[in-house]
Scaffold this active site. Structure first.
Site, short mmCIF file in Angstrom:
data_model
loop_
_atom_site.label_atom_id
_atom_site.label_comp_id
_atom_site.label_asym_id
_atom_site.label_seq_id
_atom_site.Cartn_x
_atom_site.Cartn_y
_atom_site.Cartn_z
NE ARG A 294 1.51 8.98 -7.63
CZ ARG A 294 1.03 9.66 -6.58
NH1 ARG A 294 -0.20 9.42 -6.14
NH2 ARG A 294 1.75 10.59 -6.00
CB VAL B 286 7.49 3.39 1.75
CG1 VAL B 286 7.56 3.67 3.25
CG2 VAL B 286 7.60 4.71 0.97
N GLY C 16 9.49 -1.68 1.35
CA GLY C 16 9.35 -2.82 0.46
C GLY C 16 7.90 -3.14 0.15
CG ASP D 160 5.51 -3.73 3.81
OD1 ASP D 160 5.09 -2.81 3.07
OD2 ASP D 160 5.99 -3.54 4.94
CG ASN E 180 1.78 8.13 -0.14
OD1 ASN E 180 2.26 8.04 -1.26
ND2 ASN E 180 2.32 7.50 0.91
CG HIS F 19 4.81 9.87 -14.67
ND1 HIS F 19 5.74 10.84 -14.36
CD2 HIS F 19 4.61 9.17 -13.53
CE1 HIS F 19 6.09 10.73 -13.08
NE2 HIS F 19 5.42 9.72 -12.56
#
Length: 349
Positions: free
Chosen positions: A66, A74, A76, A78, A97, A195
């Site tokens: 996850r 968000v 990409g 990175d 989050n 999930h």
């Protein structure tokens, strides 16, 4: 005056270069075996950290998958989701989050091991992709090669995280959100299958499922269990969680898809997969054929891992996954000054 003019001229050149590069889509070519020469033990060291963590807490496998997903969706892939902000303004602090993301300490342990072996060589973004792959392998016995070569970003903004697909989205909203990341409707259904090993906080399902109960799209017995589990004062930080897959919560398998037609999907968004004429055939196919789903899941994970990646001279190799390198902080602030809204806030510890 002359030196000032030179400085302004240089700044204008920098602005022009940035203006050309910022909007451009990634043309990255990630490579399997990217660290074969520069850090041949990189993937093995990451795997050791993941194996040790999952042996101590099996739920961390789902957490790492996850974490990779929330990073890639968000800005990409990175590693922006890993950045810590002392002011609570980074991606990891946003409601989608926080407090649900977990596994940060596993990435930190892997990064420490890799840095000890190969300083300033392996990006946090690649470590996160390796860790997600290892988690898939440990829980589903599915191994795949991870193309690498990602570099780390230096911007993390909490409000960006609200573009993540949430548990209360309709089928159309889910498809549209994945389409923005160049992922198909089928790939959305495929990746939703992760999930099968996840857990969810009460606030993510309890209240929306009362609407489902009234509409007859959730098992009354299941909802009764959820109501008994979650306190009436449930909020964002209520620490109680439940498995999304009530049958085999620790195994990456296709039981997630088998539960949906029984009205045992935990989230409204899970249930939406069988309420849409385009998506339902995918659910039926994966429920009937686990091998097919696993093959497609691996391919979708690889494709997701290529979303808007930074490569070459773009980005940096973070020395600490939770903090941008000191020099990049000032660079990002300069970008924001020249192009308001382009650089954003650098959230560094």
């Amino acid at each position: 005056m002359a030196s000032c003019s030179k400085w302004l001229a240089g700044l204008m050149l920098l602005a022009a270069a940035l203006a050309c590069s910022l909007p451009a889509a990634s043309r990255a070519q990630l490579q399997v075996g990217f660290y074969n020469t520069s850090c041949p033990n990189a993937e093995a060291l990451v795997r050791q950290a993941v194996v040790a963590a999952v042996a101590n807490n099996s739920g961390l496998a789902a957490g790492l998958i996850r974490l990779h997903f929330h990073d890639c969706f968000v800005r990409g892939c990175d590693a922006s989701v890993l950045i810590f902000s002392p002011n609570g303004t980074a991606e990891r602090d946003a409601a989608p989050n926080n407090p649900s993301l977990r596994g940060f300490e596993v990435i930190d342990a892997a990064k420490a091991a890799v840095e000890a072996a190969c300083p300033r060589t392996v990006s946090c973004a690649d470590i996160l992709a390796f860790a997600a792959r290892d988690s898939v392998n440990l829980t589903g016995n599915s191994f795949y090669q991870v193309p690498a070569g990602r570099r780390d970003g230096n911007v993390s903004i909490d409000t960006d995280a609200f573009t993540l697909p949430g548990p209360n989205l309709t089928a159309t909203q889910l498809v549209d959100g994945f389409k923005l990341r160049n992922l198909t409707a089928e790939e959305m259904v495929i990746l939703s299958g992760s999930h099968t090993i996840g857990r969810s906080h009460c606030a993510s399902f309890l209240f929306k499922n009362r609407e489902r109960l009234a509409n007859g799209t959730i098992s009354p017995a299941y909802q009764a269990l959820l109501e008994a589990l979650c306190p009436p004062t449930t909020g964002q930080f209520t620490p109680i969680t439940t498995a999304i897959d009530v049958s085999t919560p620790a195994t990456l398998d296709n039981n997630y898809y088998k539960l949906l037609p029984l009205n045992l999907g935990l989230h409204f968004s899970d249930d939406q997969l069988i309420r849409n004429a385009t998506l339902l055939p995918f659910v039926d196919a994966f429920a009937a054929n686990e091998t097919l789903w696993k093959e497609k899941f691996v391919a979708a994970m690889i494709k997701m891992g290529n979303i808007d990646v930074l490569t070459g001279a773009r980005g940096e190799i973070r020395l600490n996954c939770s903090a941008v390198n000191p020099s990049s902080s000032s660079s990002a602030r300069m970008i924001e000054t020249i192009f308001p809204g382009a650089g954003g806030e650098v959230a560094a510890s």
